[in-house]
Design an enzyme around this catalytic site. Structure first.
Site, short mmCIF file in Angstrom:
data_model
loop_
_atom_site.label_atom_id
_atom_site.label_comp_id
_atom_site.label_asym_id
_atom_site.label_seq_id
_atom_site.Cartn_x
_atom_site.Cartn_y
_atom_site.Cartn_z
N HIS A 118 19.59 15.73 -38.35
CA HIS A 118 20.33 16.45 -37.38
C HIS A 118 20.82 15.80 -36.40
O HIS A 118 21.70 16.52 -35.68
CB HIS A 118 19.83 18.08 -37.34
CG HIS A 118 18.82 17.80 -36.25
ND1 HIS A 118 19.06 18.63 -34.93
CD2 HIS A 118 17.42 17.95 -36.19
CE1 HIS A 118 18.11 18.53 -34.11
NE2 HIS A 118 17.24 18.15 -34.83
N CYS B 157 15.23 27.33 -16.30
CA CYS B 157 14.87 28.35 -15.57
C CYS B 157 14.05 29.14 -16.03
O CYS B 157 14.73 30.18 -16.84
CB CYS B 157 15.99 28.79 -14.70
SG CYS B 157 15.50 30.04 -13.39
N ASN C 49 16.06 10.99 -24.88
CA ASN C 49 16.90 12.06 -25.28
C ASN C 49 17.73 12.42 -23.88
O ASN C 49 18.99 13.15 -24.23
CB ASN C 49 16.22 13.21 -25.94
CG ASN C 49 15.03 13.48 -25.31
OD1 ASN C 49 14.09 12.60 -25.25
ND2 ASN C 49 14.67 15.13 -24.94
N GLY D 17 11.93 15.63 -37.04
CA GLY D 17 11.23 14.58 -36.25
C GLY D 17 10.13 15.09 -35.67
O GLY D 17 9.09 14.31 -35.51
N GLN E 7 16.65 9.78 -31.45
CA GLN E 7 17.87 9.98 -30.62
C GLN E 7 18.73 8.93 -30.79
O GLN E 7 19.97 8.81 -30.28
CB GLN E 7 17.37 10.12 -29.27
CG GLN E 7 18.42 10.85 -28.29
CD GLN E 7 18.88 12.44 -28.66
OE1 GLN E 7 20.09 12.40 -29.32
NE2 GLN E 7 17.94 13.32 -28.91
N THR F 230 6.96 21.44 -51.64
CA THR F 230 8.17 21.06 -52.50
C THR F 230 9.32 20.55 -51.58
O THR F 230 9.77 20.87 -50.54
CB THR F 230 8.86 22.46 -52.85
OG1 THR F 230 7.72 22.95 -53.64
CG2 THR F 230 9.95 22.36 -53.96
C1 PLP Z 1 13.61 11.77 -28.90
C2 PLP Z 1 13.49 13.04 -29.80
N1 PLP Z 1 12.23 13.12 -30.82
C3 PLP Z 1 12.16 13.86 -31.55
C4 PLP Z 1 12.87 14.76 -31.41
C5 PLP Z 1 12.46 16.33 -32.18
O1 PLP Z 1 13.35 16.07 -33.64
P1 PLP Z 1 13.35 17.63 -34.23
O2 PLP Z 1 14.31 18.33 -33.50
O3 PLP Z 1 13.71 17.07 -35.60
O4 PLP Z 1 12.15 18.08 -34.45
C6 PLP Z 1 14.21 15.12 -30.61
C7 PLP Z 1 14.96 16.17 -30.68
O5 PLP Z 1 15.39 16.64 -29.67
C8 PLP Z 1 14.12 13.99 -29.64
O6 PLP Z 1 15.46 13.89 -28.96
#
Ligand code: PLP
Length: 383
Positions: free
Chosen positions: A198, A321, A148, A70, A176, A234
């Protein structure tokens, strides 16, 4: 008790049916770009996956570009603005994922102006606030479908309508949202949308960027002619087959998943009263059915997370932290949450297969650990 995984917003387990779909591709040989039979079979598997993702999102398969994550998909869109325009202005919500915020900051270094629109304290971005930032040279608006950290759903369709009226394209990060709420691209009216396998029980290493026909695009990766010359490299056939299989499962089963997750989330939040001194972030706005981000007042959430981990519960905090200094997450900062509350906030994200009693078990552990940490803090204060 078996460990209980309640960090599905970080990543989801690979669904056994997705793994089963991937196995033949993992065992097969063949570069999807090769013209021989091995290659053709690999390419066919990838095109099936493309059809499955397209069907889930309600888009044309040829408008999808497969990527490895993503983050890559988001970066490709913001990078496009720099390639196509050289300069101008972009608007982002201030609590976008770091893959958008950092890419916007990079545009800024290259001379773009960036407006970061803070969400309202409720957790929702105001469409009027975004519209108020639009300029004649605005190249892009970025608004995620679901945050997220707190799970708050964003008014993407309304923002897209306002942006379209000014001729400004919109990127919606739906990473998300998929697998938790319905995501129908035609209803959103955006120009770019990103998803990642994922987060919805598919494998790592497979994601997709949807680009509306005619919208500008400049590839992040160049080289081979894969993905209609929009993403060289690829193709990761097994992972993409997994992405497609996961998308098909979401299309068929989302309703039941969402009901299950919402039931656990609601049971969890209903039980917080017995702990006391808690506040749920974004409780008053529409949220993902699986996400609960809770401030336990007077508690260090990092310490709480570690204690829960020792008891077999996987949850997360937004604040990290680093070398003894608590770094407040961008989301909490953007929301204007004060530092103490941010440092006391814990994210619980349920999944489609979370045990029916997961909320009850977690509440029992929390009751003891929150009390212990509050006692420690009180003892420290007396010293
Ligand atoms: C809102 C959002 N965008 C993008 C991502 C990034 O995705 P990736 O882990 O596939 O790079 C995340 C992953 O935590 C996400 O929560």
């Amino acid at each position: 008790m078996d460990p209980v995984y309640l960090d599905h917003n970080a990543t989801t387990p690979l669904e056994p049916r997705v793994l089963a779909a991937m196995m033949p591709a993992l065992e097969a040989t063949g570069n999807a770009s090769s013209v021989h039979g091995f290659g053709r079979r690999a390419a066919e598997a990838v095109e099936t996956a493309r059809d499955q993702v397209a069907a889930l999102l309600g888009v044309r398969p040829r408008e999808l570009v497969f990527t490895a994550s993503g983050s890559e998909a988001n970066n490709a869109v913001l990078g496009t603005m720099s390639e196509l325009h050289g300069g101008g202005h972009v608007v982002v919500s201030a609590f976008e994922h770091p893959s958008i915020l950092a890419a916007a900051a990079r545009l800024e270094e290259r001379g773009f102006a960036v407006s970061r629109v803070r969400p309202e304290p409720t957790g929702r971005v105001s469409p009027a606030a975004i519209a108020g930032e639009l300029r004649d040279d605005t190249r892009l608006v970025c608004l995620m479908l679901a945050n997220n950290e707190i799970g708050a759903l964003q008014p993407v369709a309304e923002v897209a309508e306002l942006a379209r009226a000014r001729g400004v394209p919109v990127l919606c990060d739906a990473v998300q949202a998929v697998g938790k709420v319905p995501v129908a691209v035609p209803d959103l009216g955006v120009d770019y949308l990103t998803v990642g396998a994922h987060k919805f029980y598919g494998p790592l290493g497979a994601a997709a960027l949807w680009i509306r026909g005619g919208a500008g695009f400049s590839p992040l990766l160049v080289g081979g002619s894969q993905e209609r010359r929009r993403r060289a490299g690829t193709l990761n056939v097994p992972a993409l087959v997994g992405l497609g299989a996961a998308a098909a499962l979401v299309a068929a089963e989302l309703e039941g998943w969402a009901r299950h997750m919402a039931r656990l989330r609601d049971a969890f939040e209903a039980g917080l009263g017995a702990i006391g001194g808690t506040a749920v972030h974004a409780a008053a706005v529409p949220r993902l059915p699986n996400t609960s981000n809770v401030a336990f007042h007077g508690v260090d959430a990092e310490a709480l997370m570690v204690r829960l981990d020792l008891r077999g519960f996987a949850v997360s905090t937004g604040s990290a932290c680093a070398s003894g200094v608590v770094e407040v997450s961008e989301t909490m900062r953007a929301l204007g949450v004060d530092e103490e509350v941010a440092a006391a906030s814990l994210r619980v994200s349920f999944g489609k297969d979370s045990p029916e009693r997961a909320a009850e078990w977690l509440l029992a552990a929390l009751r003891e650990e929150v009390e212990a940490l509050r006692e420690l803090a009180a003892a420290g204060a007396r010293r």
